[in-house]
Design a protein around this motif. Structure first.
Motif, PDB file in Angstrom:
ATOM      1  N   ARG A  38       0.839  -1.202   0.000  1.00 21.79           N
ATOM      2  CA  ARG A  38       0.000   0.000   0.000  1.00 21.79           C
ATOM      3  C   ARG A  38       0.874   1.252   0.000  1.00 21.79           C
ATOM      4  N   ARG A  41       2.543   1.710  -3.434  1.00 22.89           N
ATOM      5  CA  ARG A  41       1.603   2.255  -4.431  1.00 22.89           C
ATOM      6  C   ARG A  41       1.379   3.745  -4.206  1.00 22.89           C
ATOM      7  N   GLU A  42       1.198   4.129  -2.953  1.00 20.12           N
ATOM      8  CA  GLU A  42       0.952   5.532  -2.626  1.00 20.12           C
ATOM      9  C   GLU A  42       2.157   6.398  -2.979  1.00 20.12           C
ATOM     10  N   ILE A  44       4.630   5.758  -5.105  1.00 16.46           N
ATOM     11  CA  ILE A  44       4.847   5.792  -6.554  1.00 16.46           C
ATOM     12  C   ILE A  44       3.890   6.775  -7.209  1.00 16.46           C
ATOM     13  N   SER A  45       2.645   6.799  -6.760  1.00 15.45           N
ATOM     14  CA  SER A  45       1.661   7.704  -7.365  1.00 15.45           C
ATOM     15  C   SER A  45       1.994   9.173  -7.120  1.00 15.45           C
ATOM     16  N   GLN A  46       2.847   9.459  -6.152  1.00 14.70           N
ATOM     17  CA  GLN A  46       3.221  10.833  -5.828  1.00 14.70           C
ATOM     18  C   GLN A  46       4.550  11.263  -6.452  1.00 14.70           C
ATOM     19  N   ASP A  48       7.311  12.564  -9.112  1.00 23.25           N
ATOM     20  CA  ASP A  48       7.332  13.568 -10.177  1.00 23.25           C
ATOM     21  C   ASP A  48       8.333  13.142 -11.237  1.00 23.25           C
ATOM     22  N   THR A  83       3.961  -4.149  -5.418  1.00 22.92           N
ATOM     23  CA  THR A  83       2.758  -3.339  -5.235  1.00 22.92           C
ATOM     24  C   THR A  83       1.461  -4.140  -5.247  1.00 22.92           C
ATOM     25  N   THR A  98       5.699  -3.041  -9.588  1.00 26.31           N
ATOM     26  CA  THR A  98       5.570  -1.908 -10.496  1.00 26.31           C
ATOM     27  C   THR A  98       6.971  -1.458 -10.898  1.00 26.31           C
ATOM     28  N   TRP A 110       6.679   5.178 -14.913  1.00 25.64           N
ATOM     29  CA  TRP A 110       6.509   3.966 -14.118  1.00 25.64           C
ATOM     30  C   TRP A 110       5.310   3.207 -14.652  1.00 25.64           C
ATOM     31  N   GLY A 111       5.256   1.944 -14.333  1.00 25.15           N
ATOM     32  CA  GLY A 111       4.180   1.083 -14.799  1.00 25.15           C
ATOM     33  C   GLY A 111       4.620   0.251 -15.992  1.00 25.15           C
TER      34      GLY A 111
END
Length: 120
Positions: A38, A41-42, A44-46, A48, A83, A98, A110-111
């Motif tokens: 968790r 994931r959080e 990575i989503s932040q 830049d 992830t 990820t 990423w991804g």
């Protein structure tokens, strides 16, 4: 002496039955991996685009896996962070991670699609 052996056996069996695991003296519970995923994931989503690889490693920690190669004269490094759990087999495979992709030490994406773009 016999009672010490019996007590040791009881303690050992109690730990095994409770599902506790100790790694390097630190207790690891069965839910720790959920929290780690968790948080990954959080974080990575932040991220830049354009930040340095060292900045990402400082934020996310040591990756689960990594690879490096050159593409069109540029150094590409891919860090893989766990992830999503898909298999209950005790192994972490790439489909559970990820990819975080760097070109010349700068974050470019990423991804899976970012990873495929550089691998193909």
């Amino acid at each position: 002496m016999k009672s010490l052996v019996q007590i040791s056996l009881v303690v050992l069996l109690s730990m095994a039955a409770s599902g506790c695991v100790y790694i390097d003296g630190e207790r690891v519970t069965s839910d720790d991996w959920r929290e780690d995923q968790r948080v990954n994931r959080e974080m990575i989503s932040q991220l830049d685009l354009g930040v340095s690889r060292s900045s990402v490693v400082d934020k996310l920690g040591t990756p689960t896996d990594s690879e490096a190669f050159t593409r069109d004269g540029a150094e590409v490094r891919v860090l893989f962070y766990r992830t999503q759990r898909k298999h209950s087999d005790g192994q972490t495979t790439r489909d559970e991670m990820t990819p975080v992709v760097f070109k010349n030490d700068m974050l470019v994406g990423w991804g899976d699609s970012a990873y495929r773009d550089f691998r193909s």
